[in-house]
Design an enzyme around this catalytic site. Structure first.
Site, short mmCIF file in Angstrom:
data_model
loop_
_atom_site.label_atom_id
_atom_site.label_comp_id
_atom_site.label_asym_id
_atom_site.label_seq_id
_atom_site.Cartn_x
_atom_site.Cartn_y
_atom_site.Cartn_z
N ARG A 47 -4.59 -9.79 4.47
CA ARG A 47 -4.97 -9.74 3.05
C ARG A 47 -3.74 -9.37 2.24
O ARG A 47 -3.19 -8.27 2.39
CB ARG A 47 -6.09 -8.71 2.86
CG ARG A 47 -6.63 -8.61 1.44
CD ARG A 47 -7.77 -7.60 1.38
NE ARG A 47 -8.30 -7.48 0.04
CZ ARG A 47 -7.82 -6.66 -0.89
NH1 ARG A 47 -6.79 -5.87 -0.61
NH2 ARG A 47 -8.37 -6.62 -2.10
N LYS B 80 0.81 -1.21 0.00
CA LYS B 80 0.00 0.00 0.00
C LYS B 80 0.86 1.27 0.00
O LYS B 80 2.06 1.25 0.23
CB LYS B 80 -0.96 -0.02 1.20
CG LYS B 80 -2.15 -0.94 0.95
CD LYS B 80 -3.26 -0.72 1.96
CE LYS B 80 -4.55 -1.41 1.49
NZ LYS B 80 -5.63 -1.23 2.46
#
Length: 289
Positions: free
Chosen positions: A258, A224
């Site tokens: 995840r 991210k």
């Protein structure tokens, strides 16, 4: 740690780390640029992820960031048939679908999904009702009130973790009141969603406060922007930073991860679990010969 986590046919112990592998059914995903948009590579990705230790497959039909509009009907088209095929080929895997829309949730649950991953913080309150009706699990995420597929702009919190706790626990409690099985509800701090990099770092540093609520915690850290900005690395060079953040999150008690890189994450989680005393070494011969 609370009671065991139950999703689909699977039950996970309180100290059992669980990998959720990302399979994007989008042509414009930020990380793989549509590598699993077509069925054959997507199914190969599922097979590889399961072989490498993923217990959950998270299927998404819309990229999280801004981009071309994707209608609910198109999201259904991208996901429902694939969910049904994964269900047929992998009867024991937990199937999650990353969606904020109740219409999509209804369709994928009909096709065999076990978990609805609502990354946009309950923006469609009917999604929890769908999870309750089908006995599916639900991920309750903090997104700072952001509209789906928008990026934060000068967002501020008096106390970001206090806001995360307030929102996610309220969403989780509402889900249970609606009839979602309590043992199938997770909370997610929502790294990058409605947050700048400093917010996501603080959410990581204080993750233990989420764990202390008793709800199982899911983290979606993989490659991210907060990792990229922290290390000044482009998308394809964020794996090491992601794994470092994964190790910290595991030490603080997060349970579900995840991820894009399943095999590497499995090693990190196994190492942390063993240091913490929740897992035995795979081999322990040193000093015994």
């Amino acid at each position: 740690m609370g009671s065991p986590l139950r999703l689909g046919r699977r039950e996970f112990g309180a100290y059992e780390p669980v990998i959720m592998a990302i399979v994007n059914r989008t042509p414009d995903s930020f990380y793989d640029q549509g590598a699993t948009f077509r069925d054959e590579p997507a199914l190969a990705r599922v097979e590889q992820a399961v072989a490498e230790g993923a217990a959950i497959i998270d299927i998404g039909g819309v990229k999280a960031g801004p981009g071309e509009e994707v209608t609910a009907a198109e999201e259904v088209r991208r996901t429902v048939g694939f969910v049904a095929e994964v269900r047929r080929r992998f009867p024991d895997v937990v199937i999650s679908v990353d969606t904020w829309r109740h219409e999509v949730g209804e369709a994928v649950c009909e096709a065999g999904a076990d978990l609805l991953n609502d990354a946009w913080g309950g923006v469609d309150p009917k999604l929890a009702e769908v999870a309750a009706r089908y006995g599916a699990g639900l991920v309750c995420t903090h997104a700072g009130g952001a509209e789906p597929r928008t990026r934060p702009h000068r967002i501020a919190y008096e106390d970001v973790m206090a806001d995360i706790l307030r929102v996610t626990v309220q969403l989780a409690e509402r889900a249970v009141e609606l009839g979602v099985p309590r043992e199938s509800v997770l909370i997610d701090p929502g790294h990058d969603f409605g947050k700048n990099t400093r917010h996501s770092l603080e959410a990581t540093r204080r993750l233990g406060e989420m764990v202390d609520t008793g709800w199982p915690v899911l983290v979606s850290l993989s490659n991210k922007d907060f990792v990229g900005e922290t290390l000044d690395r482009p998308v394809k060079e964020r794996v090491i930073g992601t794994l470092a953040t994964t190790a910290v999150s595991a030490w603080l008690g997060a349970q579900v991860y995840r991820v894009h890189e399943v095999a590497e994450t499995r090693q990190v989680l196994d190492m942390v679990a063993t240091i913490a005393g929740h897992r035995d070494p795979a081999v322990a011969r040193r000093g015994l010969a």
